[in-house]
Design an enzyme around this catalytic site. Sequence first.
Site, PDB file in Angstrom:
ATOM      1  N   SER A  91      58.829 -50.450 -26.975  1.00 53.32           N
ATOM      2  CA  SER A  91      58.389 -49.072 -26.756  1.00 53.32           C
ATOM      3  C   SER A  91      59.440 -48.244 -26.050  1.00 53.32           C
ATOM      4  CB  SER A  91      57.172 -49.062 -25.828  1.00 53.32           C
ATOM      5  OG  SER A  91      56.075 -49.620 -26.436  1.00 53.32           O
ATOM      6  N   HIS A 122      60.000 -49.034 -34.124  1.00 53.15           N
ATOM      7  CA  HIS A 122      58.911 -48.763 -33.180  1.00 53.15           C
ATOM      8  C   HIS A 122      57.690 -48.178 -33.887  1.00 53.15           C
ATOM      9  CE1 HIS A 122      57.431 -46.340 -29.454  1.00 53.15           C
ATOM     10  NE2 HIS A 122      56.791 -47.478 -29.576  1.00 53.15           N
ATOM     11  N   GLU A 125      59.436 -44.965 -35.354  1.00 52.16           N
ATOM     12  CA  GLU A 125      60.725 -44.519 -34.809  1.00 52.16           C
ATOM     13  C   GLU A 125      61.736 -45.617 -35.128  1.00 52.16           C
ATOM     14  OE1 GLU A 125      60.648 -41.941 -30.749  1.00 52.16           O
ATOM     15  OE2 GLU A 125      59.865 -43.940 -30.517  1.00 52.16           O
ATOM     16  N   ASN A 179      57.827 -42.153 -26.309  1.00 51.84           N
ATOM     17  CA  ASN A 179      57.351 -42.456 -24.955  1.00 51.84           C
ATOM     18  C   ASN A 179      58.056 -41.665 -23.858  1.00 51.84           C
ATOM     19  OD1 ASN A 179      55.169 -44.234 -25.355  1.00 51.84           O
ATOM     20  ND2 ASN A 179      56.640 -45.721 -26.143  1.00 51.84           N
TER      21      ASN A 179
HETATM   22  N1  CAA Z   1      42.870 -50.663 -35.884  1.00 48.78           N
HETATM   23  C1  CAA Z   1      42.774 -50.309 -37.179  1.00 48.78           C
HETATM   24  N2  CAA Z   1      42.125 -49.192 -37.597  1.00 48.78           N
HETATM   25  C2  CAA Z   1      41.545 -48.432 -36.657  1.00 48.78           C
HETATM   26  C3  CAA Z   1      41.593 -48.740 -35.292  1.00 48.78           C
HETATM   27  C4  CAA Z   1      42.286 -49.919 -34.910  1.00 48.78           C
HETATM   28  N3  CAA Z   1      42.418 -50.286 -33.623  1.00 48.78           N
HETATM   29  N4  CAA Z   1      40.916 -47.794 -34.601  1.00 48.78           N
HETATM   30  C5  CAA Z   1      40.459 -46.898 -35.508  1.00 48.78           C
HETATM   31  N5  CAA Z   1      40.835 -47.289 -36.740  1.00 48.78           N
HETATM   32  C6  CAA Z   1      40.560 -46.584 -37.990  1.00 48.78           C
HETATM   33  C7  CAA Z   1      39.085 -46.547 -38.302  1.00 48.78           C
HETATM   34  O1  CAA Z   1      38.682 -47.666 -39.021  1.00 48.78           O
HETATM   35  C8  CAA Z   1      38.964 -45.286 -39.118  1.00 48.78           C
HETATM   36  O2  CAA Z   1      39.424 -45.553 -40.420  1.00 48.78           O
HETATM   37  P1  CAA Z   1      38.699 -44.915 -41.692  1.00 48.78           P
HETATM   38  O3  CAA Z   1      38.354 -43.503 -41.350  1.00 48.78           O
HETATM   39  O4  CAA Z   1      39.739 -45.045 -42.732  1.00 48.78           O
HETATM   40  O5  CAA Z   1      37.537 -45.761 -41.895  1.00 48.78           O
HETATM   41  C9  CAA Z   1      40.013 -44.349 -38.522  1.00 48.78           C
HETATM   42  O6  CAA Z   1      40.927 -45.208 -37.808  1.00 48.78           O
HETATM   43  C10 CAA Z   1      39.381 -43.360 -37.587  1.00 48.78           C
HETATM   44  O7  CAA Z   1      38.670 -44.093 -36.610  1.00 48.78           O
HETATM   45  P2  CAA Z   1      37.341 -43.596 -35.900  1.00 48.78           P
HETATM   46  O8  CAA Z   1      36.617 -42.637 -36.793  1.00 48.78           O
HETATM   47  O9  CAA Z   1      36.602 -44.792 -35.409  1.00 48.78           O
HETATM   48  O10 CAA Z   1      37.838 -42.915 -34.578  1.00 48.78           O
HETATM   49  P3  CAA Z   1      38.809 -41.696 -34.376  1.00 48.78           P
HETATM   50  O11 CAA Z   1      38.625 -40.641 -35.410  1.00 48.78           O
HETATM   51  O12 CAA Z   1      38.675 -41.350 -32.952  1.00 48.78           O
HETATM   52  O13 CAA Z   1      40.271 -42.291 -34.602  1.00 48.78           O
HETATM   53  C11 CAA Z   1      42.206 -43.158 -33.602  1.00 48.78           C
HETATM   54  C12 CAA Z   1      40.732 -43.390 -33.875  1.00 48.78           C
HETATM   55  C13 CAA Z   1      42.979 -43.120 -34.916  1.00 48.78           C
HETATM   56  C14 CAA Z   1      42.680 -44.338 -32.782  1.00 48.78           C
HETATM   57  C15 CAA Z   1      42.354 -41.789 -32.862  1.00 48.78           C
HETATM   58  O14 CAA Z   1      41.518 -41.785 -31.732  1.00 48.78           O
HETATM   59  C16 CAA Z   1      43.765 -41.520 -32.419  1.00 48.78           C
HETATM   60  O15 CAA Z   1      44.597 -41.075 -33.191  1.00 48.78           O
HETATM   61  N6  CAA Z   1      44.036 -41.774 -31.125  1.00 48.78           N
HETATM   62  C17 CAA Z   1      45.362 -41.566 -30.568  1.00 48.78           C
HETATM   63  C18 CAA Z   1      46.257 -42.705 -30.966  1.00 48.78           C
HETATM   64  C19 CAA Z   1      47.638 -42.523 -30.436  1.00 48.78           C
HETATM   65  O16 CAA Z   1      48.004 -41.573 -29.767  1.00 48.78           O
HETATM   66  N7  CAA Z   1      48.466 -43.523 -30.738  1.00 48.78           N
HETATM   67  C20 CAA Z   1      49.820 -43.589 -30.231  1.00 48.78           C
HETATM   68  C21 CAA Z   1      49.807 -44.403 -28.968  1.00 48.78           C
HETATM   69  S1  CAA Z   1      51.388 -44.464 -28.228  1.00 48.78           S
HETATM   70  C22 CAA Z   1      52.182 -45.642 -29.108  1.00 48.78           C
HETATM   71  O17 CAA Z   1      51.677 -46.288 -29.975  1.00 48.78           O
HETATM   72  C23 CAA Z   1      53.603 -45.876 -28.723  1.00 48.78           C
HETATM   73  C24 CAA Z   1      53.842 -46.779 -27.599  1.00 48.78           C
HETATM   74  O18 CAA Z   1      54.925 -47.359 -27.588  1.00 48.78           O
HETATM   75  C25 CAA Z   1      52.925 -46.968 -26.463  1.00 48.78           C
HETATM   76  P1  NAD Z   2      49.817 -57.348 -26.363  1.00 51.06           P
HETATM   77  O1  NAD Z   2      49.704 -57.732 -24.924  1.00 51.06           O
HETATM   78  O2  NAD Z   2      48.593 -56.915 -27.101  1.00 51.06           O
HETATM   79  O3  NAD Z   2      50.457 -58.563 -27.208  1.00 51.06           O
HETATM   80  C1  NAD Z   2      51.636 -59.197 -26.866  1.00 51.06           C
HETATM   81  C2  NAD Z   2      51.597 -60.584 -27.493  1.00 51.06           C
HETATM   82  O4  NAD Z   2      52.881 -61.177 -27.379  1.00 51.06           O
HETATM   83  C3  NAD Z   2      50.604 -61.531 -26.797  1.00 51.06           C
HETATM   84  O5  NAD Z   2      49.731 -62.096 -27.759  1.00 51.06           O
HETATM   85  C4  NAD Z   2      51.505 -62.566 -26.148  1.00 51.06           C
HETATM   86  O6  NAD Z   2      50.923 -63.859 -26.086  1.00 51.06           O
HETATM   87  C5  NAD Z   2      52.713 -62.538 -27.080  1.00 51.06           C
HETATM   88  N1  NAD Z   2      53.941 -63.062 -26.482  1.00 51.06           N
HETATM   89  C6  NAD Z   2      54.410 -62.872 -25.229  1.00 51.06           C
HETATM   90  N2  NAD Z   2      55.582 -63.538 -25.076  1.00 51.06           N
HETATM   91  C7  NAD Z   2      55.850 -64.144 -26.269  1.00 51.06           C
HETATM   92  C8  NAD Z   2      56.893 -64.982 -26.745  1.00 51.06           C
HETATM   93  N3  NAD Z   2      57.904 -65.339 -25.952  1.00 51.06           N
HETATM   94  N4  NAD Z   2      56.842 -65.430 -28.023  1.00 51.06           N
HETATM   95  C9  NAD Z   2      55.805 -65.098 -28.835  1.00 51.06           C
HETATM   96  N5  NAD Z   2      54.779 -64.299 -28.428  1.00 51.06           N
HETATM   97  C10 NAD Z   2      54.803 -63.839 -27.172  1.00 51.06           C
HETATM   98  O7  NAD Z   2      50.936 -56.232 -26.420  1.00 51.06           O
HETATM   99  P2  NAD Z   2      51.150 -55.090 -27.527  1.00 51.06           P
HETATM  100  O8  NAD Z   2      50.426 -53.878 -27.096  1.00 51.06           O
HETATM  101  O9  NAD Z   2      50.919 -55.672 -28.865  1.00 51.06           O
HETATM  102  O10 NAD Z   2      52.702 -54.775 -27.318  1.00 51.06           O
HETATM  103  C11 NAD Z   2      53.711 -55.604 -27.878  1.00 51.06           C
HETATM  104  C12 NAD Z   2      55.030 -54.858 -27.926  1.00 51.06           C
HETATM  105  O11 NAD Z   2      54.849 -53.662 -28.706  1.00 51.06           O
HETATM  106  C13 NAD Z   2      55.581 -54.406 -26.570  1.00 51.06           C
HETATM  107  O12 NAD Z   2      56.969 -54.443 -26.594  1.00 51.06           O
HETATM  108  C14 NAD Z   2      55.073 -52.977 -26.481  1.00 51.06           C
HETATM  109  O13 NAD Z   2      55.828 -52.166 -25.629  1.00 51.06           O
HETATM  110  C15 NAD Z   2      55.222 -52.534 -27.922  1.00 51.06           C
HETATM  111  N6  NAD Z   2      54.370 -51.413 -28.319  1.00 51.06           N
HETATM  112  C16 NAD Z   2      53.109 -51.296 -27.819  1.00 51.06           C
HETATM  113  C17 NAD Z   2      52.319 -50.230 -28.219  1.00 51.06           C
HETATM  114  C18 NAD Z   2      50.923 -50.074 -27.692  1.00 51.06           C
HETATM  115  O14 NAD Z   2      50.334 -49.014 -27.856  1.00 51.06           O
HETATM  116  N7  NAD Z   2      50.337 -51.071 -27.075  1.00 51.06           N
HETATM  117  C19 NAD Z   2      52.808 -49.305 -29.142  1.00 51.06           C
HETATM  118  C20 NAD Z   2      54.092 -49.462 -29.666  1.00 51.06           C
HETATM  119  C21 NAD Z   2      54.878 -50.521 -29.234  1.00 51.06           C
END
Ligand code: CAA
Ligand code: NAD
Length: 283
Positions: free
Chosen positions: A119, A140, A152, A190
């Site tokens: 991330s 990503h 990304e 991020n």
């Molecule tokens: N896995 C798979 N599919 C999922 C899901 C999951 N965890 N959660 C929801 N869905 C699907 C549902 O099945 C539904 O699909 P259909 O309409 O095709 O049946 C669709 O997504 C919409 O779901 P819901 O109607 O239940 O709920 P919603 O309209 O609130 O949507 C959401 C759910 C798509 C998660 C929406 O809330 C959303 O876009 N949230 C923000 C997500 C976001 O910002 N993601 C980026 C996070 S940051 C990141 O990823 C980067 C990082 O490194 C941290």
């Molecule tokens: P998570 O905690 O759901 O899963 C991580 C998994 O990795 C666990 O099942 C753990 O047992 C496994 N693991 C740890 N060390 C390991 C190793 N040495 N070999 C094999 N498996 C190992 O975490 P996540 O949310 O799936 O995040 C995973 C990666 O994806 C991180 O680098 C995170 O920053 C990135 N990421 C997360 C998100 C998010 O929204 N959570 C979005 C984009 C990218």
Amino acid sequence: MEVKKLMVIGAGQMGSGIAQVCAHAGYEVVLNDLKTEFVERGLSMIEKNLSRQVQKERMTSGEKAEITGRISKSTDLQDAQDVDLVIEAAVENMDVKCKIFSHLDKITPAHTILATNTSSLPITEIAAATDRPERVIGMHFMNPVPVMRLVEIIRGLATADEVYETIEEITTKLSKVPVEVNDFPGFVANRILMPMINEAIYTLYEGVATKEAIDEVMKLGMNHPMGPLTLADFIGLDTCLYIMETLHDGFGDDKYRPCPLLRKYVKAGWLGKKTGRGFYTYD
Ligand code: CAA
Ligand code: NAD
């Protein structure tokens, strides 16, 4: 370069989603985690997602069986010996990722591309743990992977053009949209998202409003699909903290200081949805 078989490392929320979309697109996928029960948990998430598609008549049960049939289980990195691509989605920790990449470098064929779903961590530093930095790249995905369209793509300092092009092509084959960004802490997604989430946590910490009110303001006021505290729980509070630490260390600017409340929750093991408790509680 043609990729037929790939390994996904980490069967958590991201790894399982990545394995699902890759198998759906026709790739042979090896899903790896530390323990069989973790791999099984990832597979059950995939099973649940695909069953929903069958229920909604977007896919037949035969197609679902073909997709799951393309995914095999692994708890041994040695199983990467014959893959063309590895997508690492283990925990957001530089030491863990460097150990995995260094090991993969020794056992995978010379042509294998080593991609990371990190991330926020520098791709160039992860690549330096290998003797093939030209074949290391950031890929990503966003959470939830089957739904979110962005990937990304981040080149390290040495990433070869051919490797970038292959990853861009695969991303398109997964029906996602590739966007190239440079190798800076937090990349683009991020760098922008996580300070907003951290600020929402400060807003709670300072008693400006309740968690429900903060989320409601951002949902109704800004049309965000989820409020920032719900989103933090969804991402995982451990991952949010690791990302803030990477931004704070990488830029050295106090504006990226992780909120003490975030640290406290992570220390308590309240990691959000995946552990059943974060800012909210989950069944
Ligand atoms: N896995 C798979 N599919 C999922 C899901 C999951 N965890 N959660 C929801 N869905 C699907 C549902 O099945 C539904 O699909 P259909 O309409 O095709 O049946 C669709 O997504 C919409 O779901 P819901 O109607 O239940 O709920 P919603 O309209 O609130 O949507 C959401 C759910 C798509 C998660 C929406 O809330 C959303 O876009 N949230 C923000 C997500 C976001 O910002 N993601 C980026 C996070 S940051 C990141 O990823 C980067 C990082 O490194 C941290
Ligand atoms: P998570 O905690 O759901 O899963 C991580 C998994 O990795 C666990 O099942 C753990 O047992 C496994 N693991 C740890 N060390 C390991 C190793 N040495 N070999 C094999 N498996 C190992 O975490 P996540 O949310 O799936 O995040 C995973 C990666 O994806 C991180 O680098 C995170 O920053 C990135 N990421 C997360 C998100 C998010 O929204 N959570 C979005 C984009 C990218």
